[in-house]
Design a protein around this motif. Structure first.
Motif, PDB file in Angstrom:
ATOM      1  N   GLU A 161      -5.993  -6.129  -1.093  1.00 32.34           N
ATOM      2  CA  GLU A 161      -6.116  -4.818  -0.447  1.00 32.34           C
ATOM      3  C   GLU A 161      -6.860  -4.884   0.879  1.00 32.34           C
ATOM      4  N   SER A 204       2.403   1.121  -4.941  1.00 31.26           N
ATOM      5  CA  SER A 204       1.207   0.343  -4.639  1.00 31.26           C
ATOM      6  C   SER A 204       1.142  -0.834  -5.598  1.00 31.26           C
ATOM      7  N   THR A 262      -1.382  -4.717  -6.009  1.00 30.39           N
ATOM      8  CA  THR A 262      -2.239  -5.773  -5.488  1.00 30.39           C
ATOM      9  C   THR A 262      -1.989  -7.081  -6.231  1.00 30.39           C
ATOM     10  N   GLU A 301       0.843  -1.190   0.000  1.00 26.32           N
ATOM     11  CA  GLU A 301       0.000   0.000   0.000  1.00 26.32           C
ATOM     12  C   GLU A 301       0.876   1.237   0.000  1.00 26.32           C
ATOM     13  N   PHE A 311      -4.328  -5.161   3.684  1.00 30.64           N
ATOM     14  CA  PHE A 311      -3.339  -4.113   3.888  1.00 30.64           C
ATOM     15  C   PHE A 311      -3.282  -3.579   5.320  1.00 30.64           C
TER      16      PHE A 311
END
Length: 512
Positions: A281, A89, A91, A81, A284
């Motif tokens: 996410e 960033s 994912t 993140e 995170f």
């Protein structure tokens, strides 16, 4: 662990690659890859060293390919993140890639494998090794590995709990052993190096049974291996305890069980599968909760302090050091940048909170009158108490069995990449030496000629160590074993230091 996000700006460097020229092809075991050739080097980016990982399982070999694979762009960053400090960033869990940068010609070159720091943000491609390769005539490999909760999650009964990122690094080292010859590197001369969390990883590999033989030399830049934290020493309100880089498997799995319940995965029979089904996410918020590597398991059997005290580490030459003003980075982040600099009124209370009935003795040894500000006083005494004491203890233990060279990076005017106020001198802060090895555009823009000269000398020392096991090179000042070498700009900047005197280690020894 807010510290990981805060350190991102110190530990991550933006790649500054030279303009590409013609393509070049190398043929590692899995299949051919096409990289680029620049004026001084060949570079191959985004090579998979393992298959797309199954969340919280050990890495597996990459599927081979037959068509030439494009290796001109970095692979995916591991899930992370972005923060206000590091605009990264991702994912994408298909992220186990590495990058190889090699001289344009030649074979049998020393190999350096870089493990980046922080542990919750970053990637190998964020560090440009062009200066190391050009100046040192070496091959450099930079590695992605699973971060935070994806690399160090644990749950009762989950094999590998707390060690998935460490296992990724081992997989990368096995890839280097099996493939680096195709890029001109010597698989029998591999140096593992890293800074901060990366140095912590190197110290784990020195203890990990399965890492034996995968590297032949080790460099640890500012490791936290044997550091402890008096109350409030890292950030306001933090209780006393060990540095947050290690946890027992029992503790990691216990935290995992509690966190799973909070995420609606309370049934032990299905909890791991339940968590695996969540989008990256959604996990995170747990990145910093699961930053620490777990010990007391098959991958890392011993607690690091016990392992080093009992001599259970691999016998390879080691280069170990720290920066002169390590803790100014942390005081700068958690006090100065927070708009709450340490005051003269606070200073005695901070000492009482951290050191109890020894506070008055410490105040007498570190009076405010000796420092430009209370913040600097607090930072410098903690540099001595935490970093210097811990580094010296680790050096004593390693030097009892291994060839050891120690250093202190001491450029107190090193370029700073965080917006600290002008009233707070950052000195040779934590991670300040990294741009001197991985010279990015910012360093070349901001550094003075003497600092650039220091950078060249440091690169020669590091690559000389990689080549022979001793940090030495033509025209460089002598560096005896276990003698701390001060690394600073100027004609007398490289010299032997009285590390114990400079950091008042005799005084701290009386307070144990």
């Amino acid at each position: 662990m807010r510290i990981a996000a805060a350190l991102a700006a110190l530990l991550l460097l933006t790649t500054a690659c030279a303009a590409p020229e013609p393509a070049d092809v190398a043929s590692p075991d899995a299949g051919p890859v096409r990289g680029v050739v620049t004026e001084h080097q060949r570079q191959f980016l985004g090579i998979p060293y393992a298959a797309k990982p199954v969340r919280w399982q050990a890495p597996q070999p990459a599927e081979p390919w037959t068509e030439t694979r494009d290796a001109t762009k970095p692979g995916n960053l591991c899930p992370q993140e972005g923060t206000e400090y590091a605009k990264t960033s991702s994912t994408n869990e298909d992220c186990l890639f590495l990058n190889v940068t090699a001289p344009k010609t030649g074979e049998g070159k020393p190999v350096l494998v870089w493990i980046h720091g922080d542990g919750v943000v970053g990637g190998g491609s964020m560090f440009d090794p062009a200066a190391l390769v050009r100046t040192g005539d070496v091959v450099v490999v930079t590695v992605n590995y699973r971060l935070g909760v994806f690399g160090a999650f644990g749950y009762p009964g989950l094999a590998g709990s707390g060690t998935f990122g460490l296992q990724d690094q081992q997989a990368a080292l096995r890839w280097v052993r099996d493939n680096i010859e195709a890029f001109g590197g010597d698989p029998g001369n591999v140096t593992l190096f890293g800074e901060s969390y990366g140095a912590q990883s190197v110290s784990a590999h020195l203890l990990a049974p399965a890492s034996a033989g995968l590297f032949h030399k080790a460099v640890m830049q500012s490791p936290m291996t044997l550091l402890d934290l008096p109350a409030g020493s890292l950030m306001p309100g933090l209780e006393a305890g060990p540095w947050m880089a290690w946890r027992s498997t029992e503790e990691v799995t216990g935290v995992g069980s509690a966190m799973a319940a909070q995420f609606g995965c309370a049934d032990p029979a299905t909890a791991v599968d339940c968590l695996r089904a969540l989008p990256p996410e959604q996990l995170f918020p747990l990145m910093r909760v699961f930053q620490a590597v777990a010990y007391g398991n098959e991958v890392l059997p011993d607690a690091p302090d016990a392992g080093y005290e009992q001599g259970k580490f691999h016998q390879v030459p080691v280069l170990l050091g720290m920066t002169r003003d390590e803790h100014r980075a942390f005081v700068g982040l958690f006090y100065e940048l927070a708009g709450q600099p340490v005051t003269a009124e606070q200073y005695p209370q901070l000492l009482r909170t951290a050191f109890g009935d020894k506070a008055e003795q410490i105040a007498a040894e570190y009076p405010l009158s000796r420092f430009p500000s209370p913040s600097v006083a607090w930072a410098d005494l903690l540099t001595d108490r935490l970093w210097a004491r811990g580094t010296d203890r680790l050096a004593d233990l390693i030097s009892a069995r291994n060839p050891l060279y120690t250093y202190e990076f001491a450029d107190r005017e090193a370029p700073s990449y965080l917006p600290f106020p002008d009233t707070f001198p950052t000195g040779a802060y934590h991670a300040a030496e990294v741009p001197y090895l991985f010279r990015d555009a910012g360093f070349d823009r901001d550094a003075t000629p003497p600092q650039k000269e220091l950078s060249e000398k440091m690169i020669h020392y590091w690559t000389g160590f990689a080549r022979t096991g001793a940090p030495a090179g033509e025209g460089l000042p002598d560096w005896p074993r276990r003698a701390t070498q001060t690394l600073a700009p100027g004609p007398d900047g490289i010299r032997h230091a009285d590390f114990a005197r400079d950091h008042r280690l005799d005084f701290w020894a009386t307070l144990r």
